[in-house]
Design an enzyme around this catalytic site. Structure first.
Site, PDB file in Angstrom:
ATOM      1  N   ASP B 100      99.893  85.588  37.856  1.00  0.00           N
ATOM      2  CA  ASP B 100     101.308  85.880  37.589  1.00  0.00           C
ATOM      3  C   ASP B 100     101.570  87.356  37.907  1.00  0.00           C
ATOM      4  OD1 ASP B 100     103.906  85.691  36.921  1.00  0.00           O
ATOM      5  OD2 ASP B 100     103.594  85.213  34.810  1.00  0.00           O
ATOM      6  N   ASN B 207     102.633  81.623  27.365  1.00  0.00           N
ATOM      7  CA  ASN B 207     102.917  82.688  26.391  1.00  0.00           C
ATOM      8  C   ASN B 207     104.184  83.482  26.747  1.00  0.00           C
ATOM      9  OD1 ASN B 207     101.956  84.063  28.580  1.00  0.00           O
ATOM     10  ND2 ASN B 207     100.401  85.229  27.484  1.00  0.00           N
ATOM     11  N   GLU B 211     112.721  86.932  22.917  1.00  0.00           N
ATOM     12  CA  GLU B 211     112.833  87.061  21.465  1.00  0.00           C
ATOM     13  C   GLU B 211     113.988  87.964  21.074  1.00  0.00           C
ATOM     14  OE1 GLU B 211     108.300  86.457  19.713  1.00  0.00           O
ATOM     15  OE2 GLU B 211     109.248  88.406  19.487  1.00  0.00           O
ATOM     16  N   HIS B 336     102.630  94.365  33.560  1.00  0.00           N
ATOM     17  CA  HIS B 336     101.248  94.452  33.065  1.00  0.00           C
ATOM     18  C   HIS B 336     100.261  93.623  33.897  1.00  0.00           C
ATOM     19  CE1 HIS B 336     102.900  91.567  29.759  1.00  0.00           C
ATOM     20  NE2 HIS B 336     102.344  90.817  30.677  1.00  0.00           N
ATOM     21  N   SER B 388     106.174  92.832  17.472  1.00  0.00           N
ATOM     22  CA  SER B 388     105.827  93.419  18.755  1.00  0.00           C
ATOM     23  C   SER B 388     105.977  94.924  18.591  1.00  0.00           C
ATOM     24  CB  SER B 388     106.758  92.901  19.840  1.00  0.00           C
ATOM     25  OG  SER B 388     106.555  91.519  20.041  1.00  0.00           O
ATOM     26  N   HIS B 407      98.480  95.586  26.416  1.00  0.00           N
ATOM     27  CA  HIS B 407      99.723  94.881  26.767  1.00  0.00           C
ATOM     28  C   HIS B 407     100.195  93.906  25.705  1.00  0.00           C
ATOM     29  CE1 HIS B 407      97.432  91.274  27.498  1.00  0.00           C
ATOM     30  NE2 HIS B 407      98.407  90.660  28.113  1.00  0.00           N
ATOM     31  N   GLY B 408      99.321  93.479  24.810  1.00  0.00           N
ATOM     32  CA  GLY B 408      99.737  92.472  23.813  1.00  0.00           C
ATOM     33  C   GLY B 408      98.661  92.331  22.769  1.00  0.00           C
ATOM     34  N   GLY B 410      96.451  89.391  22.475  1.00  0.00           N
ATOM     35  CA  GLY B 410      95.258  88.718  22.979  1.00  0.00           C
ATOM     36  C   GLY B 410      94.899  87.507  22.137  1.00  0.00           C
ATOM     37  N   LYS B 483     111.093  79.549  23.782  1.00  0.00           N
ATOM     38  CA  LYS B 483     109.796  79.280  24.411  1.00  0.00           C
ATOM     39  C   LYS B 483     109.938  78.140  25.411  1.00  0.00           C
ATOM     40  CE  LYS B 483     106.256  80.588  23.084  1.00  0.00           C
ATOM     41  NZ  LYS B 483     105.432  81.758  23.511  1.00  0.00           N
TER      42      LYS B 483
END
Lengths: 146, 484
Positions: B100, B207, B211, B336, B388, B407-408, B410, B483
């Site tokens: 991606d 994922n 939001e 990312h 977040s 980046h997040g 995981g 989502k």
């Protein structure tokens, strides 16, 4: 006909891996296709109203299976079709050693109102990718990027 | 020295930095460094150690193969991986970018507060769900012909602004102004175009999410920086988007992995994992991939821009005021999953970030004027049930991690195990009781994304803060989620 597949939890934490098996290359291709189909959608919710014929040739059976599974992912995005089932006839050209596929995918245009959609598969990967013969059985391990 | 989850020696450099020396694997050209507290390190899967040391074997790698604290097993590179290569002698690898291409994060601020939005939250989430297509096979509202799509590849967000899907001011608030130079549509396959041409303005699944979040006063850690970024607190409403280049980018990556498998034989390169297929950056194959990857990167910036346009329209429709009146400016948009040519002490390097975010420090000339004093905004998405984070880059990141950070949060649990642990519809009801409205195309996909399937993002954020490679600005709490 004794083709099966099972998802492998321990292989791909964030994505999805499966092992497909069949008594022949044709059965292996059907099993692996069904695993990809069921990753994308509940096939029982897909009406069999569209048919796509796939003709492919490749130097190895592993390359041919990779192309076949990638076609399912491509058709999902390019033609907005999801599938109910797959049939495959896989043969090897004895002269050239090349592998050939005559495949058929049966399904319907994507419809979130009537179909139970699952994951939007991004790609078939080469991570831990393997096609092998175990006695009379053909086995493939495939990891899909989700 | 420790041997957590791996047979390899892992030496402690600081409390947040661990190093695997070159002696631990044949072929390593540089050490591997993992950013983690001891507890984060012990929770990492064994694949991280194997993969980061495989990356350390790639030709032309500089200083270290790095992995951020949200690292986990990926394809070729671990997720959370960072590696920089000498452009003259080094390689470019799709496995260091991901399928991606330019998956990334965007944050949009508003002048609305929780008390403005709460009474109309259900209506807002329904309108967002209607306007931002998500899930398998979703198509965007923008109808493109082939020529249009090629212009999207070349111009990125500039194309969107020219076609009424954004504001001129948006451009400065996006990495590279939403358009990376060097994109060449002739390097993209027909298959890639056919997969992506109808998907502009769609979220996808897995994922990826949209939001609606709240910035509360008690979760702002640096008020001055937050204010400079447009985050004022007082239960301010913001919107976060996580998505990428959709089927177009996925196909570009798949196409060039095949090209590189053959190219490696031609250039005599061998790698430890098929998914690390690569080519010399300056080779025809390397340059073709870089040009195609930039097409996908620009289309991803455009994808998030069209989604932003739809979000603004949804807010306008629900609150009866223009997006300008609602103060719906972009805070920032950052990739990312990408490779970029950037300048460091060694000179120009090809920096690969896969599940890692650029985190340029204050004063960087690449940053827009409005963020040159604060450092670059970094947007890190947690699970849909937790918070977040908004962070900023630091000088230390420029010195230590090629200007990169996490980046997040995981994943720590497989998708199948998450689905066995909770049903999507039950999770949706439970979250509603906790004040988070979720609209999802796939209930099984929703269950896979349950909060318990992810690491605690706060612990990951604390690691990069203590390591000095980013600074915390604010935590953002979800109240609504879309989502795929």
């Amino acid at each position: 006909m004794t083709f099966t597949f099972r998802f492998l939890e321990e292989v791909a934490l964030a994505d999805l891996a499966f092992e497909a098996c069949g008594d022949s290359p044709s059965e292996l291709f059907q099993a692996a296709a069904q695993a990809v189909i069921e990753t994308i959608v509940n096939p029982m919710t897909v009406q069999p109203c569209r048919e796509k014929s796939i003709e492919r040739r490749a130097p190895t059976i592993a390359d041919l299976l990779f192309d076949w599974l990638s076609d399912i992912v491509y058709l999902k995005d390019a033609e907005s079709i999801v599938f109910r089932e797959a049939t495959a006839v896989v043969t090897q050209d004895q002269n050239q050693g090349e592998w050939q596929l005559h495949g058929t995918l049966t399904g319907a245009p994507i419809d979130p109102n009537s179909q139970e959609l699952h994951a939007d598969v991004k790609a078939v990967t080469k991570h831990l990718y393997e096609v092998r013969q175990e006695g009379p059985r053909w086995v493939a391990r495939v990891v899909l990027d989700i | 020295m420790t041997k957590v989850n791996t047979g390899m020696a892992v030496n402690r450099i600081t409390n947040e930095v661990w190093e695997i020396p070159v002696t631990e694997k044949s072929g390593m050209l540089v050490p591997a460094r993992i950013y983690a507290t001891e507890s984060v390190l012990s929770s990492m899967d064994g694949g991280v150690f194997e993969q980061v040391t495989n990356v350390a074997c790639l030709p032309g790698i500089q200083r270290y193969a790095l992995c951020m604290p949200d690292g986990h097993w990926g394809y070729g590179f671990p997720i959370g991986g960072v590696a920089a290569f000498d452009p003259s002698h080094g390689v470019i690898s799709p496995g260091g970018i991901g399928f991606d291409i330019n998956c990334g994060m965007r944050l949009i601020r508003t002048d609305l507060t929780l008390s403005d939005v709460q009474p109309r939250l259900e209506q807002l989430m329904t309108e967002l769900f209607r306007k931002v297509p998500a899930g398998v096979g979703s198509k965007g509202f923008v109808r493109l012909n082939r020529q249009d799509f090629q212009n999207v590849m070349r111009k990125g967000v500039r194309w969107c602004v020219e076609n009424g899907h954004g504001w001129n001011e948006d451009l400065a608030r996006i990495e590279e102004h939403g358009c990376i130079p060097g994109a060449d549509p002739s390097k993209v396959s027909d298959h890639a175009i056919e997969r992506g041409i109808h998907q502009l303005g769609t979220l996808g699944s897995g994922n990826h999410y949209l939001e609606v979040q709240v910035a509360s006063d008690d979760r702002i850690f640096d008020r001055e920086t937050a204010a400079a970024l447009g985050i004022t607190g007082h239960d301010q409403i913001v919107v976060m988007v996580h998505c990428g280049s959709r089927g177009f980018g996925h196909q570009v990556a798949s196409d060039y992995l095949r090209v590189f498998e053959k190219a490696m034989r031609r250039y005599g390169i061998s790698v430890k994992d098929q998914q690390l297929a690569c080519a010399p950056f300056r080779s025809p194959e390397g340059q073709d991939y870089f040009a195609a990857m930039n097409c996908a990167a620009n289309s991803a910036f455009a994808n998030r821009q069209v989604i932003t346009h739809q979000i603004r329209k949804a807010f306008e429709s629900v609150f009866g005021r223009s997006a300008e009146e609602l103060g719906m400016e972009i805070v920032y948009d950052v990739a990312h999953n990408i490779a970029k040519v950037e300048r460091y002490a060694e000179g120009e390097l090809v920096v690969h970030r896969k599940g890692s975010t650029r985190a340029f420090g204050p004063g960087s000339q690449e940053l827009p004027e409005l963020y040159r004093a604060t450092g670059q905004p970094v947007i890190c998405g947690g699970s849909m049930e937790t918070g977040s984070y908004l962070l900023v880059g630091t000088d230390q990141a420029m010195r230590d991690t090629f200007g990169s950070t996490m980046h997040g949060s995981g994943r720590t649990m497989s998708r199948a195990q998450a689905k066995r642990s909770v049903r999507g519809d039950k999770l949706q009801r439970d979250m509603a009781q906790r004040g988070i409205i979720v609209k999802a195309v796939s209930m099984s996909g929703l269950a896979e994304e349950a909060g318990f399937a992810y690491k605690n993002i706060s612990e990951v954020v604390e690691t990069v803060e203590r390591a000095g490679i980013t600074k915390k600005v604010a935590e953002l709490r979800p109240i609504g989620s879309i989502k795929g």
